[in-house]
Structures are given as structure tokens and as C-alpha cells.
Design a protein around this motif. Structure first.
Motif, PDB file in Angstrom:
ATOM      1  N   LEU A  92       0.816  -1.217   0.000  1.00 16.97           N
ATOM      2  CA  LEU A  92       0.000   0.000   0.000  1.00 16.97           C
ATOM      3  C   LEU A  92       0.851   1.269   0.000  1.00 16.97           C
ATOM      4  CD1 LEU A  92      -2.808  -1.083   2.516  1.00 16.97           C
ATOM      5  CD2 LEU A  92      -3.125  -0.564   0.075  1.00 16.97           C
ATOM      6  N   GLY A  93       2.153   1.116   0.255  1.00 13.30           N
ATOM      7  CA  GLY A  93       3.059   2.258   0.134  1.00 13.30           C
ATOM      8  C   GLY A  93       3.436   2.931   1.441  1.00 13.30           C
ATOM      9  N   TYR A  94       3.389   2.174   2.543  1.00 13.12           N
ATOM     10  CA  TYR A  94       3.709   2.758   3.854  1.00 13.12           C
ATOM     11  C   TYR A  94       4.854   1.993   4.506  1.00 13.12           C
ATOM     12  CZ  TYR A  94      -0.709   5.029   3.019  1.00 13.12           C
ATOM     13  OH  TYR A  94      -1.708   5.765   2.435  1.00 13.12           O
ATOM     14  N   HIS A  95       5.650   2.729   5.290  1.00 13.63           N
ATOM     15  CA  HIS A  95       6.656   2.063   6.114  1.00 13.63           C
ATOM     16  C   HIS A  95       5.941   1.180   7.148  1.00 13.63           C
ATOM     17  CE1 HIS A  95       9.498   4.871   4.460  1.00 13.63           C
ATOM     18  NE2 HIS A  95       9.174   5.897   5.238  1.00 13.63           N
ATOM     19  N   VAL A  96       6.609   0.093   7.553  1.00  9.78           N
ATOM     20  CA  VAL A  96       6.109  -0.750   8.639  1.00  9.78           C
ATOM     21  C   VAL A  96       7.214  -0.882   9.690  1.00  9.78           C
ATOM     22  CG1 VAL A  96       5.105  -2.963   9.297  1.00  9.78           C
ATOM     23  CG2 VAL A  96       4.791  -2.108   6.956  1.00  9.78           C
ATOM     24  N   PHE A  97       6.815  -0.731  10.946  1.00 10.03           N
ATOM     25  CA  PHE A  97       7.728  -1.043  12.042  1.00 10.03           C
ATOM     26  C   PHE A  97       7.051  -2.108  12.881  1.00 10.03           C
ATOM     27  CE2 PHE A  97       9.836  -0.168  16.220  1.00 10.03           C
ATOM     28  CZ  PHE A  97      11.126  -0.494  15.805  1.00 10.03           C
ATOM     29  N   ILE A  98       7.613  -3.319  12.859  1.00 10.64           N
ATOM     30  CA  ILE A  98       7.046  -4.431  13.612  1.00 10.64           C
ATOM     31  C   ILE A  98       8.100  -4.943  14.579  1.00 10.64           C
ATOM     32  CG2 ILE A  98       7.567  -6.037  11.694  1.00 10.64           C
ATOM     33  CD1 ILE A  98       5.104  -7.688  12.687  1.00 10.64           C
ATOM     34  N   TYR A  99       7.720  -5.062  15.840  1.00 14.03           N
ATOM     35  CA  TYR A  99       8.677  -5.405  16.891  1.00 14.03           C
ATOM     36  C   TYR A  99       8.147  -6.610  17.667  1.00 14.03           C
ATOM     37  CZ  TYR A  99       5.288  -3.605  20.197  1.00 14.03           C
ATOM     38  OH  TYR A  99       4.139  -3.439  20.923  1.00 14.03           O
ATOM     39  N   ASP A 100       9.034  -7.221  18.434  1.00 13.73           N
ATOM     40  CA  ASP A 100       8.632  -8.307  19.329  1.00 13.73           C
ATOM     41  C   ASP A 100       8.673  -7.840  20.774  1.00 13.73           C
ATOM     42  OD1 ASP A 100       7.974 -10.519  17.719  1.00 13.73           O
ATOM     43  OD2 ASP A 100      10.087 -10.864  17.277  1.00 13.73           O
ATOM     44  N   TYR A 101       7.633  -8.203  21.510  1.00 19.64           N
ATOM     45  CA  TYR A 101       7.627  -7.973  22.960  1.00 19.64           C
ATOM     46  C   TYR A 101       8.743  -8.818  23.579  1.00 19.64           C
ATOM     47  CZ  TYR A 101       2.773  -7.193  21.418  1.00 19.64           C
ATOM     48  OH  TYR A 101       1.647  -6.812  20.732  1.00 19.64           O
ATOM     49  N   ARG A 102       9.142  -8.450  24.776  1.00 20.10           N
ATOM     50  CA  ARG A 102      10.072  -9.312  25.502  1.00 20.10           C
ATOM     51  C   ARG A 102       9.442 -10.699  25.668  1.00 20.10           C
ATOM     52  NH1 ARG A 102      10.906  -5.634  30.604  1.00 20.10           N
ATOM     53  NH2 ARG A 102       9.019  -4.683  29.728  1.00 20.10           N
ATOM     54  N   CYS A 161       1.295  10.364  16.360  1.00 19.33           N
ATOM     55  CA  CYS A 161       0.341   9.275  16.132  1.00 19.33           C
ATOM     56  C   CYS A 161      -0.998   9.829  15.659  1.00 19.33           C
ATOM     57  CB  CYS A 161       0.168   8.440  17.393  1.00 19.33           C
ATOM     58  SG  CYS A 161       1.679   7.543  17.842  1.00 19.33           S
ATOM     59  N   VAL A 162      -1.467   9.320  14.515  1.00 21.36           N
ATOM     60  CA  VAL A 162      -2.625   9.933  13.857  1.00 21.36           C
ATOM     61  C   VAL A 162      -3.828   9.010  13.718  1.00 21.36           C
ATOM     62  CG1 VAL A 162      -1.228  11.600  12.580  1.00 21.36           C
ATOM     63  CG2 VAL A 162      -1.699   9.340  11.564  1.00 21.36           C
ATOM     64  N   GLY A 163      -3.686   7.724  14.031  1.00 21.93           N
ATOM     65  CA  GLY A 163      -4.817   6.827  13.874  1.00 21.93           C
ATOM     66  C   GLY A 163      -4.566   5.477  14.518  1.00 21.93           C
ATOM     67  N   LEU A 164      -5.647   4.685  14.642  1.00 22.21           N
ATOM     68  CA  LEU A 164      -5.594   3.391  15.325  1.00 22.21           C
ATOM     69  C   LEU A 164      -6.352   2.356  14.498  1.00 22.21           C
ATOM     70  CD1 LEU A 164      -5.012   1.655  17.920  1.00 22.21           C
ATOM     71  CD2 LEU A 164      -7.191   2.521  18.821  1.00 22.21           C
ATOM     72  N   VAL A 165      -5.700   1.229  14.205  1.00 20.52           N
ATOM     73  CA  VAL A 165      -6.335   0.104  13.514  1.00 20.52           C
ATOM     74  C   VAL A 165      -6.351  -1.084  14.470  1.00 20.52           C
ATOM     75  CG1 VAL A 165      -6.230  -1.462  11.535  1.00 20.52           C
ATOM     76  CG2 VAL A 165      -5.463   0.921  11.285  1.00 20.52           C
ATOM     77  N   LEU A 166      -7.523  -1.725  14.588  1.00 23.95           N
ATOM     78  CA  LEU A 166      -7.677  -2.854  15.505  1.00 23.95           C
ATOM     79  C   LEU A 166      -8.291  -4.037  14.761  1.00 23.95           C
ATOM     80  CD1 LEU A 166      -9.255  -0.892  18.496  1.00 23.95           C
ATOM     81  CD2 LEU A 166      -6.862  -1.626  18.301  1.00 23.95           C
ATOM     82  N   GLU A 167      -7.820  -5.229  15.105  1.00 25.07           N
ATOM     83  CA  GLU A 167      -8.393  -6.442  14.518  1.00 25.07           C
ATOM     84  C   GLU A 167      -8.361  -7.553  15.549  1.00 25.07           C
ATOM     85  OE1 GLU A 167      -7.695  -9.580  10.838  1.00 25.07           O
ATOM     86  OE2 GLU A 167      -6.323  -7.892  11.098  1.00 25.07           O
ATOM     87  N   LYS A 211     -10.400   5.776  14.293  1.00 27.10           N
ATOM     88  CA  LYS A 211     -10.276   4.352  14.593  1.00 27.10           C
ATOM     89  C   LYS A 211     -10.898   3.515  13.474  1.00 27.10           C
ATOM     90  CE  LYS A 211     -12.350   5.894  18.111  1.00 27.10           C
ATOM     91  NZ  LYS A 211     -11.790   7.268  18.175  1.00 27.10           N
ATOM     92  N   LEU A 212     -10.194   2.465  13.065  1.00 26.62           N
ATOM     93  CA  LEU A 212     -10.705   1.482  12.107  1.00 26.62           C
ATOM     94  C   LEU A 212     -10.665   0.121  12.781  1.00 26.62           C
ATOM     95  CD1 LEU A 212     -11.524   0.519   9.220  1.00 26.62           C
ATOM     96  CD2 LEU A 212      -9.063   0.340   8.727  1.00 26.62           C
ATOM     97  N   LEU A 261      -8.146  -0.931   4.457  1.00 28.03           N
ATOM     98  CA  LEU A 261      -6.955  -0.472   5.168  1.00 28.03           C
ATOM     99  C   LEU A 261      -6.276   0.635   4.364  1.00 28.03           C
ATOM    100  CD1 LEU A 261      -4.987  -0.736   7.545  1.00 28.03           C
ATOM    101  CD2 LEU A 261      -3.800  -2.536   6.261  1.00 28.03           C
ATOM    102  N   GLY A 262      -6.189   0.441   3.053  1.00 28.44           N
ATOM    103  CA  GLY A 262      -5.569   1.451   2.202  1.00 28.44           C
ATOM    104  C   GLY A 262      -6.324   2.768   2.224  1.00 28.44           C
ATOM    105  N   LEU A 263      -7.652   2.687   2.215  1.00 28.65           N
ATOM    106  CA  LEU A 263      -8.481   3.892   2.265  1.00 28.65           C
ATOM    107  C   LEU A 263      -8.241   4.662   3.560  1.00 28.65           C
ATOM    108  CD1 LEU A 263     -10.825   5.484   0.898  1.00 28.65           C
ATOM    109  CD2 LEU A 263     -12.408   4.009   2.159  1.00 28.65           C
TER     110      LEU A 263
END
Length: 277
Positions: A92-102, A161-167, A211-212, A261-263
């Protein structure tokens, strides 16, 4: 009992430890596949957790990205299990930062629910130090267990921070196996063992950013009714999108998932005005 617990810990299995219960997750520490297996460039990132131990993450850049998605993952697996998510966001053209919890990925400590929020905040603090264009707008995204720290983090209105996505929002109606995956013995009071700092019911109404929420009616892990109860507590602007498939599988099988999600991301990236309903 004790023997099972000691064997699981001796074997170095991952697990969430709460109230003395443990659900061993051997796959939690196998970091495979890598984004490079999909031909996606990425950067291995490490930064210190609040206790001084090392946290591990991937920064996955996109060309000319206008925003960055910070992904808080669920209880089963580590960042490498979320290939479909980061690949979709990247496409979709966005950076992703994905991390692991301890306690996940290369971190071999025992994971606990009360570490989720500090780890989420540490990851966000790190992300805000990135120099890339597009990291000045951050969208928080929580999947399954990750919805808990994501919601609380959003209540703090962190800078950028500008928005929140939940699933697959964690909820009282969650399937008993979902509580086991959180290390909580599935009793009638199971949800009361979730730390109050990350209780979605008390925090969702404090989230003012757009929120989405994605939810499938055939999700029997975090059911529709429970998600709708939490969604109803949320204030505008908010959007509930019905998707198909089992728990957190829509990203793999529902083409509308990527469209919606893209919208949402393009609306957030376009300007700072409020999300239109």
C-alpha cells in the motif's frame, strides 16, 4: 502442574506467564521467514527495553511513504508470523515497524502481560527517532493480543500518532483457548486477570484519534458481539469493517481488507483534518 511448568521453562519454550499459568509456545522464538524471502528490503533493529534487555524489530521501508504503521502483534508467533500484514502495508506504500515484545523472537525471557504496554511504548519511542520521511505520521495497529497495548497507547495521544487500527480485539467473550494463549486459566473471571492498564473496555472510550476496526462474523476466538460492544464504547471518528474468515485471517483471503486499510491510511496520510464518516 509444577513438573510441566519446569519442563516447559527448561526447554526454553516461549510463553505468556500470568498468575502462575503458562502456555508454552515453541514457535514464538523461530524468526522465519524473513521479509527478504518475499523480496522486501528491511532493516534489523535492536533497542533497549525498560529493563535494559534487548528488543528486536524490523523497519520495512516503502518508497515515498507518507506514513508509518507501528504493528503490535498477537500472542501466537513473533514478528515473522505477520508476513501478510507487513507485506500488505508495504504494498500500500507505507513504512512498517514491527517489533517483538520481551519473551518473543530472539528475546528468550518469559513474556508477561504487564510487559506489553512498556514494550509497546518503548517501540514507539524508538520509531519516533527514525529519520525517514514518512515517520512523522504514525498509525498504531493492534492485532489480537496486540489490540490491548495499542488501545492504551492511543489514549495517550502520543506525538506523531494519527490513527488506530484494531483487529480481533481481546475481550471478555474470547474463546477459552485465547485466554490460555495469554497464560490465563479460562474461568468465568478470566478477563479480570488482564492488567487494568491494558483493559480495552476502560480505555477505548478515551481514544480521540480516528479508529478502524476489522471484525469477521465467523471469528470464534474474539467474537463479533464482543467486538461490537467495545466498538460501541468508542467515540467518533470510528469505522467498523466486516471481513470474512477465521480469527485474523482476513488479510489472507478478503480482498476488501486491503482496500479498506488502504483507504483509511490514505485519509490519515493526506492531511490532518478529521476522518470523514
Amino acid at each position: 502442574g509444577f513438573l510441566f511448568l519446569s519442563v516447559a521453562m527448561t526447554a526454553g519454550c516461549g510463553g505468556i506467564l500470568v498468575d502462575g499459568g503458562i502456555f508454552p509456545l515453541p514457535t514464538v522464538h523461530v524468526v522465519n521467514p524473513l521479509p527478504s524471502s518475499l523480496g522486501i528490503a528491511y532493516e534489523e533493529v535492536t533497542f533497549p527495553a525498560v529493563d535494559g534487555s534487548t528488543m528486536y524489530a524490523w523497519f520495512i521501508p516503502a518508497d515515498n511513504a507518507r506514513a508509518t504503521v507501528l504493528l503490535h502483534h498477537g500472542a501466537l508467533g513473533n514478528r515473522s508470523a505477520y508476513t501478510s500484514y507487513y507485506a500488505t502495508i508495504h504494498r500500500l506504500g507505507y513504512h512498517v515497524f514491527i517489533y517483538d515484545y520481551r519473551g518473543f523472537g530472539e528475546s528468550l525471557s518469559i513474556a508477561t502481560l504487564d510487559q506489553l504496554l512498556p514494550d509497546a511504548d518503548t517501540a514507539l519511542d524508538y520509531l519516533r527517532t527514525r529519520p525517514e520521511s514518512g515517520t512523522g505520521k504514525i498509525v498504531l495497529m493492534g492485532v489480537s493480543m496486540g489490540t490491548m497495548p495499542a488501545i492504551t497507547q492511543a489514549t495517550q495521544n502520543p506525538p506523531a500518532c494519527v490513527g488506530l487500527v484494531l483487529e480481533g480485539i481481546a475481550q471478555r467473550q474470547s474463546h477459552p483457548l485465547a485466554f490460555l494463549a495469554l497464560g490465563i486459566i479460562p474461568t468465568n473471571e478470566a478477563f479480570s486477570h488482564v492488567p487494568p492498564e491494558i483493559d480495552p473496555y476502560t480505555h477505548i472510550e478515551k481514544v480521540t484519534m480516528p479508529k478502524l476496526v476489522f471484525q469477521s462474523p465467523s471469528d470464534d476466538v474474539t467474537p463479533w458481539d464482543g467486538t461490537y460492544e467495545i466498538f460501541e464504547k468508542a467515540i467518533q471518528p470510528k469505522r467498523l469493517v466486516e471481513v470474512i474468515g477465521a480469527h485474523v485471517n482476513a488479510v489472507n483471503i478478503d480482498p476488501n481488507y486491503e482496500v479498506q486499510l488502504g483507504l483509511f491510511l490514505s485519509e490519515l496520510a493526506a492531511d490532518d483534518s478529521s476522518l470523514e464518516q
